[in-house]
Design an enzyme around this catalytic site. Structure first.
Site, PDB file in Angstrom:
ATOM      1  CD  GLU A   1       7.515   5.307   1.535  1.00  0.00           C
ATOM      2  OE1 GLU A   1       7.568   4.097   1.248  1.00  0.00           O
ATOM      3  OE2 GLU A   1       8.253   5.851   2.355  1.00  0.00           O
TER       4      GLU A   1
ATOM      5  CB  CYS B   1       5.418   1.384  -7.954  1.00  0.00           C
ATOM      6  SG  CYS B   1       4.444   0.422  -6.790  1.00  0.00           S
TER       7      CYS B   1
ATOM      8  CB  CYS C   1       2.454  -6.112   3.420  1.00  0.00           C
ATOM      9  SG  CYS C   1       2.521  -4.524   2.557  1.00  0.00           S
TER      10      CYS C   1
ATOM     11  CB  SER D   1      -1.771 -10.247  -3.930  1.00  0.00           C
ATOM     12  OG  SER D   1      -1.229  -9.082  -4.521  1.00  0.00           O
TER      13      SER D   1
ATOM     14  CB  CYS E   1       6.820  -5.920  -3.497  1.00  0.00           C
ATOM     15  SG  CYS E   1       6.853  -5.880  -5.255  1.00  0.00           S
TER      16      CYS E   1
HETATM   17  N1  SAH Z   1      -2.909  -4.088  -2.184  1.00  0.00           N
HETATM   18  C1  SAH Z   1      -2.486  -4.535  -3.463  1.00  0.00           C
HETATM   19  C2  SAH Z   1      -1.280  -3.780  -4.013  1.00  0.00           C
HETATM   20  C3  SAH Z   1      -0.131  -3.515  -3.079  1.00  0.00           C
HETATM   21  S1  SAH Z   1       0.899  -4.875  -2.663  1.00  0.00           S
HETATM   22  C4  SAH Z   1      -2.201  -6.022  -3.439  1.00  0.00           C
HETATM   23  O1  SAH Z   1      -2.241  -6.616  -2.376  1.00  0.00           O
HETATM   24  O2  SAH Z   1      -1.998  -6.614  -4.483  1.00  0.00           O
HETATM   25  C5  SAH Z   1       1.794  -5.212  -4.109  1.00  0.00           C
HETATM   26  C6  SAH Z   1       2.428  -6.602  -4.128  1.00  0.00           C
HETATM   27  O3  SAH Z   1       3.489  -6.688  -3.181  1.00  0.00           O
HETATM   28  C7  SAH Z   1       1.447  -7.705  -3.766  1.00  0.00           C
HETATM   29  O4  SAH Z   1       1.502  -8.742  -4.700  1.00  0.00           O
HETATM   30  C8  SAH Z   1       1.958  -8.185  -2.424  1.00  0.00           C
HETATM   31  O5  SAH Z   1       1.636  -9.521  -2.212  1.00  0.00           O
HETATM   32  C9  SAH Z   1       3.438  -7.929  -2.526  1.00  0.00           C
HETATM   33  N2  SAH Z   1       4.111  -7.831  -1.250  1.00  0.00           N
HETATM   34  C10 SAH Z   1       3.620  -7.328  -0.106  1.00  0.00           C
HETATM   35  N3  SAH Z   1       4.531  -7.400   0.875  1.00  0.00           N
HETATM   36  C11 SAH Z   1       5.637  -7.959   0.353  1.00  0.00           C
HETATM   37  C12 SAH Z   1       6.927  -8.264   0.863  1.00  0.00           C
HETATM   38  N4  SAH Z   1       7.263  -8.011   2.124  1.00  0.00           N
HETATM   39  N5  SAH Z   1       7.810  -8.843   0.030  1.00  0.00           N
HETATM   40  C13 SAH Z   1       7.489  -9.077  -1.260  1.00  0.00           C
HETATM   41  N6  SAH Z   1       6.313  -8.769  -1.802  1.00  0.00           N
HETATM   42  C14 SAH Z   1       5.376  -8.230  -1.011  1.00  0.00           C
END
Ligand code: SAH
Length: 401
Positions: A96, A156, A170, A267, A386
């Site tokens: 996606e 993104c 996530c 993150s 996200c």
């Molecule tokens: N793997 C990378 C990039 C993808 S996640 C990473 O971990 O940074 C991108 C962002 O989305 C990260 O900061 C992660 O913490 C956030 N994220 C993941 N799941 C989420 C959710 N359910 N709600 C809000 N943010 C989330």
């Protein structure tokens, strides 16, 4: 299924295309024509490369050379204008990619509204950062020319099919990792979306964030090659690109030495090791001490800072005590914090905190001198926000929470 003999042009750099054309007995300038056609004009087939003779086009096709532009299989349009694309590759896998129109990141380049607010904050820390400017159109109107989309649209991008990191909040994690994307598949997502939205950098301002499905630093070589191609061939400004990592410490160190590198976001998501290990199992391997040491050693450029993302989970990591621990962790670092209230999803066992809790957390950081911004979710209604990227097909069949 894809034809294994196909040679895709997308993902190849100048040197590789030069050797490809010379292996076909062609002059080196042909490589430049291929680069132009693939990355700037974003043609879909070799046949469309009008700068080449018909004979050469036939020769290329005869050798199994194709463009390799991935296919947009589905589009979901959110009420807020966000578009979630399902993009498919010849082997049947898909990822996606999300298009976020409107005031979404600007020069701060992290693809978030918070990024834009942070940028203004940096210019004038006295101003009320909550006063965001006017919104800009979704897509160029039919009466606008290329370059007239003055918006700060953000794409993104995904870096892997699924993800191996297993962050507990996530949705992508539920897929596991199927495979890495090639550099061509990473760049191809951008090319497909630019084409669909009829916009073109650098005339149109485009921000890119590597924050979609997957962990870019676990697909390091393909990700860095894609970043170079996006800057050098597609024309996206380096300062408008941000990569987010869950904290692959050795790759953070490598990344600081790259010739072309997007801005770095980390993150964080938890304020102490016990909590972080519970939420992000990779903290077993690279704990906060190692992560923060890499962040402190990271060579920041002028006017650059590290962004820390912190997903707030109601009653889990959103207490004032957690905010105070974050202050301790980040003390003295040139950084900012993007706070993200959990975007919910089926199978995700956490709660989205109340807005007041988020605000209270933000205030503690700010009062300690750490720029902190609340990132507003985009496209939550279509599962584009996200942590919500999980291929649609599987969403539809996911068990009820
Ligand atoms: N793997 C990378 C990039 C993808 S996640 C990473 O971990 O940074 C991108 C962002 O989305 C990260 O900061 C992660 O913490 C956030 N994220 C993941 N799941 C989420 C959710 N359910 N709600 C809000 N943010 C989330």
């Amino acid at each position: 299924m894809g034809d294994r003999t196909q040679v895709a042009l997308l993902g190849r750099d100048r040197a590789e295309l030069t050797s490809l054309v010379s292996s076909l007995g062609e002059k080196p300038y042909r490589a430049k024509q291929l680069l132009e056609a693939v990355y700037r004009q974003r043609v879909e087939s070799v046949d469309e490369i009008s700068t080449l003779s018909r004979e050469l086009r036939q020769k290329l096709s005869g050798q199994g050379v194709s463009i390799g532009l991935p296919k947009i299989e589905q589009r979901f349009v959110s009420l807020d204008g966000t578009v979630r694309y399902l993009i498919g590759f010849p082997d049947g896998q898909s990822v996606e990619t999300v298009w976020m129109p409107e005031g979404d990141g600007g020069e701060a380049g992290d693809g978030s509204e918070a990024g834009e607010l942070a940028e203004r904050f940096a210019e004038d820390p006295g101003q009320n950062a909550e006063e965001a400017g006017p919104r800009v159109p979704l897509k160029r109107r039919p009466d606008q020319k290329q370059g007239q989309n003055q918006g700060r649209s953000t794409i993104c991008i995904s870096s892997q099919v699924g993800c191996a990191v297993d962050c507990q909040f996530c949705l992508t994690a539920l897929l596991g990792v199927k495979r890495n994307l090639t550099a061509g598949e990473i760049v191809g997502q951008v090319c497909a979306v630019l084409k669909d939205q009829d916009v073109s950098p650098p005339e149109d301002r485009i921000n890119l964030v590597f924050m979609g499905m997957g962990e870019p630093f676990l697909n390091y070589d393909n990700f860095t090659k894609a970043a170079r191609l996006l800057v050098e061939e597609v024309g996206v400004a380096e300062r408008r690109m941000t990569v987010s990592t869950a904290g692959i410490v050795p790759r953070i160190r490598d990344f600081g030495g790259e010739r072309i590198r997007p801005k770095l976001a980390i993150s964080l998501n938890a304020s102490n090791d016990a909590l972080r290990t519970q939420l992000m199992p990779l903290n077993h391997k690279w704990n906060l001490e190692m992560l923060m040491a890499a962040a402190r050693a990271y060579p920041l450029r002028t006017r650059e800072w590290i962004t820390f993302e912190y997903v707030l989970l109601g009653g889990v990591n959103d207490e004032p005590e957690n905010a105070k621990e974050v202050v301790q962790l980040l003390q003295g670092l040139r950084c900012k914090v993007n706070l993200i209230a959990l975007n919910p999803g089926p199978g995700i066992d956490f709660a989205t905190p109340q807005a007041e809790r988020v605000a209270a957390f933000q205030i503690i950081l700010r009062e300690a001198g750490i720029p902190a911004f609340v990132r507003h979710p985009r496209g939550r209604d279509i599962y584009a926000a996200c942590g919500q990227l999980k291929r649609t097909v599987e969403i539809a069949t996911a068990p009820a929470p």
